[in-house]
Design a protein around this motif. Structure first.
Motif, PDB file in Angstrom:
ATOM      1  N   GLU A  68     -15.529 -41.349  36.804  1.00  0.00           N
ATOM      2  CA  GLU A  68     -14.771 -40.797  35.768  1.00  0.00           C
ATOM      3  C   GLU A  68     -14.490 -41.382  34.669  1.00  0.00           C
ATOM      4  N   LYS A  69     -14.546 -42.727  34.531  1.00  0.00           N
ATOM      5  CA  LYS A  69     -14.335 -43.645  33.337  1.00  0.00           C
ATOM      6  C   LYS A  69     -15.399 -43.675  32.568  1.00  0.00           C
ATOM      7  N   ILE A  70     -16.572 -43.928  33.270  1.00  0.00           N
ATOM      8  CA  ILE A  70     -17.864 -43.689  32.385  1.00  0.00           C
ATOM      9  C   ILE A  70     -17.964 -42.509  31.737  1.00  0.00           C
ATOM     10  N   ALA A  71     -17.715 -41.402  32.300  1.00  0.00           N
ATOM     11  CA  ALA A  71     -17.650 -40.028  31.925  1.00  0.00           C
ATOM     12  C   ALA A  71     -16.926 -39.784  30.700  1.00  0.00           C
ATOM     13  N   MET A  72     -15.674 -40.563  30.672  1.00  0.00           N
ATOM     14  CA  MET A  72     -14.656 -40.474  29.776  1.00  0.00           C
ATOM     15  C   MET A  72     -15.113 -41.253  28.474  1.00  0.00           C
ATOM     16  N   SER A  73     -15.735 -42.283  28.861  1.00  0.00           N
ATOM     17  CA  SER A  73     -16.033 -43.213  27.549  1.00  0.00           C
ATOM     18  C   SER A  73     -17.302 -42.735  26.928  1.00  0.00           C
ATOM     19  N   GLU A  74     -18.011 -41.937  27.677  1.00  0.00           N
ATOM     20  CA  GLU A  74     -19.455 -41.491  26.908  1.00  0.00           C
ATOM     21  C   GLU A  74     -18.698 -40.111  26.172  1.00  0.00           C
ATOM     22  N   GLU A  75     -17.905 -39.347  26.687  1.00  0.00           N
ATOM     23  CA  GLU A  75     -17.493 -38.401  25.798  1.00  0.00           C
ATOM     24  C   GLU A  75     -16.579 -38.690  24.441  1.00  0.00           C
ATOM     25  N   LYS A  76     -15.838 -39.755  24.842  1.00  0.00           N
ATOM     26  CA  LYS A  76     -15.266 -40.232  23.611  1.00  0.00           C
ATOM     27  C   LYS A  76     -16.248 -40.783  22.614  1.00  0.00           C
TER      28      LYS A  76
END
Ligand code: BG6
Ligand code: MG
Length: 214
Positions: A68-76
């Motif tokens: 989830e953290k990787i997905a959030m940082s990529e989306e940011k």
């Protein structure tokens, strides 16, 4: 002259990409229903993308998985890169360009010491790359500010000792990094009131007059 080189932080010092970082993180925080405002955002200045996310998530009651953290940082970063497309040469103030020009004419060597992996893209979009003899970005380092690595690498690329370089920062983490590396530091914006800064500046145009007095 007291200094032979100036190492600039980029986001929030030369270009107001700090507002884009805030806007991009705000989308992520709102989606996850995490309170996020300018005060929290100031804690992210100079800090890497993943460490920034950890700070934001510390305001949530929920735990987030690594995926989830990787997905959030990529989306940011996608939101951030979309905002960066708005950058133009005029996004760097005329005062800033004049200062870089003047410092260069004074015989100082100039470098960038940024935690951002997008630093080269920002320099390219704003057309200020030609001012710098060395650019050290988030792609070149293993530890971000407050580690001194980024500034030590910039000094090394300039072939200068830290005592011969002045760092310019808007982040507390950046000021700590400079001091840890043995550099004097000029603080502006959020870092203006740091106890660790050698010079307090309201604007980078004040650098020329300070340097001429030394
Ligand atoms: C720094 C910013 O310059 O770069 C931080 O002050 C940011 O807010 C960091 O998190 C990393 O940026 P990027 O572009 O690699 O996500
Ligand atoms: Mg900054």
């Amino acid at each position: 002259m007291k200094y032979k080189a100036i190492i600039f932080d980029l986001d929030g010092v030369l270009v107001h990409t700090d507002k884009y970082h805030y806007q991009a993180w705000k989308v992520i925080a709102d989606k996850a229903k995490i309170p996020f405002d300018e005060t929290v955002n100031n804690r992210l200045r100079g800090v890497s993308r993943m460490e920034s996310l950890d700070i934001i998530l510390s305001y949530s009651d929920r735990r987030f998985s690594e995926d989830e953290k990787i997905a959030m940082s990529e989306e940011k970063n996608e939101h951030y890169k979309t905002l960066l497309k708005n950058l133009l040469p005029q996004s760097v103030s005329a005062e800033t360009v004049k200062t870089l020009d003047e410092l260069h004419t004074m015989g100082l060597r100039l470098a960038i010491g940024s935690s951002s992996k997008n630093a080269n893209y920002i320099l390219q979009k704003t057309e200020i790359s030609h001012f710098f003899d060395a650019v050290v970005s988030g792609l070149d380092i293993t530890k971000t500010k407050p580690s001194p690595e980024v500034f030590l690498k910039a000094a090394e690329r300039l072939n200068m000792a830290p005592k011969d370089c002045l760092v310019v920062e808007d982040a507390h983490a950046g000021v700590e990094a400079a001091v840890a590396g043995g550099f004097d530091c000029a603080g502006m914006g959020d870092a203006y009131s740091s106890d660790l800064v050698t010079y307090q500046i309201n604007n980078i145009s004040e650098l020329c007059s300070i340097l001429k007095l030394l």
